[in-house]
Design a protein around this motif. Structure first.
Motif, PDB file in Angstrom:
ATOM      1  N   ILE A  79      -5.501   3.625  -3.612  1.00  0.00           N
ATOM      2  CA  ILE A  79      -5.431   4.333  -4.940  1.00  0.00           C
ATOM      3  C   ILE A  79      -6.283   5.616  -4.737  1.00  0.00           C
ATOM      4  N   SER A  80      -5.790   6.838  -5.076  1.00  0.00           N
ATOM      5  CA  SER A  80      -6.459   8.049  -5.262  1.00  0.00           C
ATOM      6  C   SER A  80      -7.906   7.849  -6.085  1.00  0.00           C
ATOM      7  N   THR A  81      -9.044   8.043  -5.113  1.00  0.00           N
ATOM      8  CA  THR A  81     -10.316   8.113  -5.915  1.00  0.00           C
ATOM      9  C   THR A  81     -10.501   8.990  -7.068  1.00  0.00           C
ATOM     10  N   PHE A  82      -9.923  10.515  -7.008  1.00  0.00           N
ATOM     11  CA  PHE A  82      -9.801  11.258  -7.888  1.00  0.00           C
ATOM     12  C   PHE A  82      -9.013  10.902  -9.046  1.00  0.00           C
ATOM     13  N   ASP A 132     -10.583  10.771  -1.681  1.00  0.00           N
ATOM     14  CA  ASP A 132     -10.320   9.895  -0.667  1.00  0.00           C
ATOM     15  C   ASP A 132      -9.480   8.523  -1.119  1.00  0.00           C
ATOM     16  N   PRO A 133      -8.721   7.907  -0.484  1.00  0.00           N
ATOM     17  CA  PRO A 133      -8.234   6.726  -0.706  1.00  0.00           C
ATOM     18  C   PRO A 133      -8.746   5.644  -0.790  1.00  0.00           C
ATOM     19  N   LEU A 134      -8.903   4.780  -2.131  1.00  0.00           N
ATOM     20  CA  LEU A 134      -9.629   3.690  -2.261  1.00  0.00           C
ATOM     21  C   LEU A 134      -8.834   2.385  -2.088  1.00  0.00           C
ATOM     22  N   GLU A 135      -9.022   1.403  -1.493  1.00  0.00           N
ATOM     23  CA  GLU A 135      -8.504   0.390  -1.108  1.00  0.00           C
ATOM     24  C   GLU A 135      -8.844  -0.696  -2.125  1.00  0.00           C
TER      25      GLU A 135
END
Length: 295
Positions: free
Chosen positions: A138-141, A129-132
């Motif tokens: 930013i991609s969490t992965f 999931d995208p992280l703000e």
């Protein structure tokens, strides 16, 4: 907003660069210890990922599949050292290089013979999931994968810098004959290095397999490590890190800001152009040793 987007692209490139550093590290370890450019490192990454996902598909729980894949890669690495490298000691570098090219096809064929040729989806339980962060998405992965890769790179750097085995490795890298003369078991050091390279290939295979899927194209990931090695130097662990960061960031920025003017797909080849230009200025890399031949 434009500045936030710039940093978003930059951070994404840096995170991808750490992943490139992880693949490049496998090359550096083997080249530093034995002077062999292991062209088969990409095949080892593919073999490791395919072995792990196959063990999972057989119903094995995650920890058992991981341990089995690790044991498999250590066996493959040790067998490679004993059957290929040990038999070709003191041979010209081109002979060793050609041997690793042949090993690439052997490992690719063996992996598909044992585990099949189907494309597999690899799940590590890491969300994507995208992280703000400060307005940046930013991609969490990517963030977690880069963190794992960074920890491994730092741990290996500390291990080879400060432990007894690490000191023996540096001695072997500097002069094989001198290392033998003071009682360092050369073949044991090579076996340890190849086993560690097998472990690195497993981690790289899991992370890249989760991102791209476990398929034959994973072997091509190693090709992206070549510009990293050219920039950082073939014998430097810090060089692999810095080179990966430079390649990852530059190719992402080039894709976004230069790509619209020259056409799409610049991300696929910009790193090689950058490395080619760098070769003209500093062939030994940022952290490589200068070689002076006296005649």
């Amino acid at each position: 907003m434009e500045l936030i987007f710039f940093f978003e692209v930059l951070v994404g490139g840096l995170l991808a660069g750490i992943m490139y550093s992880l693949v490049a590290l496998g090359f550096v370890l083997i080249y530093k210890a034995s002077g062999v450019f292991n062209f088969a490192q990409g095949a080892m990454v593919f073999f490791a990922a395919l072995a792990f996902v196959s063990f999972q598909s057989w119903g094995w729980p995650f920890p058992l599949a991981l341990l089995a894949a690790l044991a498999t890669m250590i066996v493959v690495a040790l067998a490679t050292e004993r059957v290929v490298l040990r038999k070709l000691v003191n041979q010209p570098p081109i002979t060793l290089f050609m041997a690793t090219i042949g090993l690439t096809f052997v490992l690719e064929g063996l992996a598909q013979l044992i585990f099949g040729t189907d494309v597999h989806r690899l799940e590590l339980g890491i969300p994507d999931d995208p992280l703000e962060i400060q307005g940046m998405l930013i991609s969490t992965f990517d963030l977690i994968a880069a963190g794992v890769a960074a920890l491994l790179v730092v741990a290996l750097g500390v291990f080879f810098q400060y432990t007894r085995v690490g000191r023996a490795l540096r001695a072997v890298a500097d002069d094989h004959q001198a290392a033998l003369s003071i009682g360092i078991p050369l073949q044991h050091i090579w076996a340890i290095v190849w086993a560690v390279a097998g472990f690195v290939a497993l981690v790289a295979g899991l992370l890249w397999g989760a991102r791209l899927g476990v398929q034959f194209a994973l072997t091509l990931v190693a090709l992206k490590a070549l510009p990293v090695l050219i920039l950082g130097g073939f014998t430097s662990v810090p060089g692999a890190i810095v080179g990966g960061l430079i390649i990852g960031a530059s190719e992402k920025l080039a894709e976004v800001y230069v790509g619209p003017f020259v056409g799409g797909g610049i991300e696929n080849w910009f790193a090689y152009v950058l490395a080619l230009g760098f070769l003209l200025v500093r062939p030994e890399g940022l952290f490589g040793e200068r070689h002076i031949d006296r005649v």
